[in-house]
Each structure stands twice: as C-alpha cells, then as structure tokens.
Design a protein around this motif. Structure first.
Motif, PDB file in Angstrom:
ATOM      1  N   SER A  87       0.797  -1.224   0.000  1.00 42.79           N
ATOM      2  CA  SER A  87       0.000   0.000   0.000  1.00 42.79           C
ATOM      3  C   SER A  87       0.829   1.273   0.000  1.00 42.79           C
ATOM      4  O   SER A  87       0.273   2.362  -0.109  1.00 42.79           O
ATOM      5  CB  SER A  87      -0.921   0.002   1.218  1.00 42.79           C
ATOM      6  OG  SER A  87      -0.156   0.051   2.411  1.00 42.79           O
ATOM      7  N   TYR A  88       2.131   1.180   0.095  1.00 41.34           N
ATOM      8  CA  TYR A  88       2.960   2.369   0.273  1.00 41.34           C
ATOM      9  C   TYR A  88       2.911   3.323  -0.918  1.00 41.34           C
ATOM     10  O   TYR A  88       2.745   4.523  -0.744  1.00 41.34           O
ATOM     11  CB  TYR A  88       4.413   1.960   0.557  1.00 41.34           C
ATOM     12  CG  TYR A  88       5.290   3.141   0.856  1.00 41.34           C
ATOM     13  CD1 TYR A  88       5.185   3.790   2.074  1.00 41.34           C
ATOM     14  CD2 TYR A  88       6.212   3.617  -0.062  1.00 41.34           C
ATOM     15  CE1 TYR A  88       5.972   4.881   2.373  1.00 41.34           C
ATOM     16  CE2 TYR A  88       7.009   4.704   0.216  1.00 41.34           C
ATOM     17  CZ  TYR A  88       6.890   5.337   1.438  1.00 41.34           C
ATOM     18  OH  TYR A  88       7.667   6.419   1.727  1.00 41.34           O
ATOM     19  N   ARG A  95      -5.276   3.678  -2.122  1.00 37.40           N
ATOM     20  CA  ARG A  95      -4.993   3.118  -0.807  1.00 37.40           C
ATOM     21  C   ARG A  95      -6.292   2.831  -0.058  1.00 37.40           C
ATOM     22  O   ARG A  95      -6.418   1.817   0.619  1.00 37.40           O
ATOM     23  CB  ARG A  95      -4.122   4.060   0.020  1.00 37.40           C
ATOM     24  CG  ARG A  95      -3.648   3.409   1.315  1.00 37.40           C
ATOM     25  CD  ARG A  95      -2.732   4.281   2.164  1.00 37.40           C
ATOM     26  NE  ARG A  95      -1.598   4.782   1.424  1.00 37.40           N
ATOM     27  CZ  ARG A  95      -1.384   6.082   1.179  1.00 37.40           C
ATOM     28  NH1 ARG A  95      -2.218   6.983   1.611  1.00 37.40           N
ATOM     29  NH2 ARG A  95      -0.327   6.461   0.498  1.00 37.40           N
ATOM     30  N   TRP A  98      -7.648  -0.290  -1.486  1.00 33.41           N
ATOM     31  CA  TRP A  98      -6.855  -1.425  -1.028  1.00 33.41           C
ATOM     32  C   TRP A  98      -7.241  -1.767   0.410  1.00 33.41           C
ATOM     33  O   TRP A  98      -7.371  -2.944   0.750  1.00 33.41           O
ATOM     34  CB  TRP A  98      -5.368  -1.076  -1.127  1.00 33.41           C
ATOM     35  CG  TRP A  98      -4.470  -2.226  -0.786  1.00 33.41           C
ATOM     36  CD1 TRP A  98      -3.945  -3.124  -1.645  1.00 33.41           C
ATOM     37  CD2 TRP A  98      -4.018  -2.601   0.527  1.00 33.41           C
ATOM     38  NE1 TRP A  98      -3.192  -4.050  -0.958  1.00 33.41           N
ATOM     39  CE2 TRP A  98      -3.220  -3.745   0.373  1.00 33.41           C
ATOM     40  CE3 TRP A  98      -4.219  -2.089   1.791  1.00 33.41           C
ATOM     41  CZ2 TRP A  98      -2.617  -4.368   1.453  1.00 33.41           C
ATOM     42  CZ3 TRP A  98      -3.616  -2.723   2.864  1.00 33.41           C
ATOM     43  CH2 TRP A  98      -2.821  -3.848   2.695  1.00 33.41           C
ATOM     44  N   CYS A  99      -7.420  -0.749   1.241  1.00 36.16           N
ATOM     45  CA  CYS A  99      -7.788  -0.980   2.643  1.00 36.16           C
ATOM     46  C   CYS A  99      -9.157  -1.656   2.741  1.00 36.16           C
ATOM     47  O   CYS A  99      -9.337  -2.580   3.539  1.00 36.16           O
ATOM     48  CB  CYS A  99      -7.796   0.345   3.416  1.00 36.16           C
ATOM     49  SG  CYS A  99      -6.154   0.992   3.755  1.00 36.16           S
ATOM     50  N   GLU A 106      -6.944   2.816   7.496  1.00 39.81           N
ATOM     51  CA  GLU A 106      -5.744   3.583   7.137  1.00 39.81           C
ATOM     52  C   GLU A 106      -4.935   3.941   8.376  1.00 39.81           C
ATOM     53  O   GLU A 106      -3.708   4.003   8.318  1.00 39.81           O
ATOM     54  CB  GLU A 106      -6.126   4.828   6.345  1.00 39.81           C
ATOM     55  CG  GLU A 106      -6.618   4.484   4.942  1.00 39.81           C
ATOM     56  CD  GLU A 106      -6.755   5.698   4.053  1.00 39.81           C
ATOM     57  OE1 GLU A 106      -5.846   6.538   4.043  1.00 39.81           O
ATOM     58  OE2 GLU A 106      -7.782   5.795   3.377  1.00 39.81           O
TER      59      GLU A 106
END
Length: 174
Positions: A87-88, A95, A98-99, A106
């Motif tokens: 996720s960086y 993000r 993705w979370c 987050e």
C-alpha cells in the motif's frame, strides 16, 4: 523396458495437493502428505517437477507472507510489513480501495509504519534503568534505616541515663 507411471491420483487431486504443499507455511511436506493420505516422496517429486516446468523454486512461501487474510489486528509482523509494502506507493483513493479490499483501516497502516520506523529500545537498557532506580531506592532506604537505628540507640541511652540519675538522686536523699 520403460516404466509407465500408474498414478492412482487424478490430475485435479495432484493440482490441489501441489497448491496445498506450496502454501503449507511452516508445516513440513511430510505433514501435508500425511494429511492428504499419500507418500511424502511422491509429493516432493510432484513439487520438483512442477517447479522445473514453471521455472520457480520449490521453496514454500511462508504462510505469513502468502496471503493477507483474517482480521488485520491479528496479523503477524511479516503480514503487516507486506501490507505496508503493497500500500505504500498507492495514492489516497487507491490506498482507500486497497484498505477496503483487505479489511484494514488507514490509521492501522500509519501505526504499523510508525512501529517499523521507530527504533526499539533494547530490553537490556530498560532493565538496567529499572535496576538503577531500584538500587537508588534501596540505598535510600538503607540510609534511612541506619539513621533511625542511631536515633533509637540514642533514645535508649538517654532513658538508661535518666533512670540511673534518678536512682542516684534517691540514694543521695536517704
């Protein structure tokens, strides 16, 4: 005379066994083979031949880094590191997606990042600091005890002297 393989395992079973063996985590090939009720040597040969065909190594992927499943709060440090790596580089929207996909908040990613980036204080340093504090308290209590013992001895001596003085005064009166 050529030997023809007479496998009694279906191709589907072989595929499932290989998948299970590749994602076995810290378990041995023997335990996976026992679970599948088959020979460990056969499973090893299947793994070797499959790795030769695909050009990959036969080493298993550890279970902690294989998948990000289960509740995020119960993830191992290796899984958390993998989540941070994945996720960086994502922007805020990606993000967030993705979370949602992996069931992570987050703020958890931020916390994990801080935990990985802050150096841990060695336990010996903490222990030596606590030991010094206990040693200081011990010395202080010892000083206080000596002071009180001296005061008690002085009071006892004064009482004895007072008693002797009164005895002398009574003896002088008679």
């Amino acid at each position: 005379m050529t030997r023809t393989p007479h496998s009694h395992h279906s191709p589907e079973f072989k595929e499932q066994a290989l998948l299970k063996a590749r994602h076995r985590g810290t378990r041995s090939v023997i335990s996976v083979a026992g679970e599948l009720n088959m020979s460990a040597g056969t499973l090893r040969k299947w793994l070797q031949s499959a790795s030769k065909k695909t050009g990959t190594t036969a080493h298993p992927v550890p279970a902690a880094t294989a998948v990000l499943d289960g509740p995020a709060s119960a993830w191992s440090p290796a899984q958390r590191l993998m989540a941070l790596q994945q996720s960086y580089a994502l922007d805020d929207m990606a993000r967030a997606g993705w979370c949602r996909e992996h069931g992570v908040f987050e703020h958890q990613l931020v916390q994990w990042h801080q935990e990985f980036c802050t150096p841990a204080v060695p336990a010996s340093r903490e222990a030596s600091g606590a030991f010094r504090e206990l040693q200081r308290q011990h010395d202080q209590l010892q000083r206080e005890l000596r002071r009180k013992e001296k005061a008690l001895a002085e009071v006892a001596a004064l009482l004895v002297l007072q008693k002797n003085f009164q005895a002398l005064l009574e003896g002088a009166d008679t």
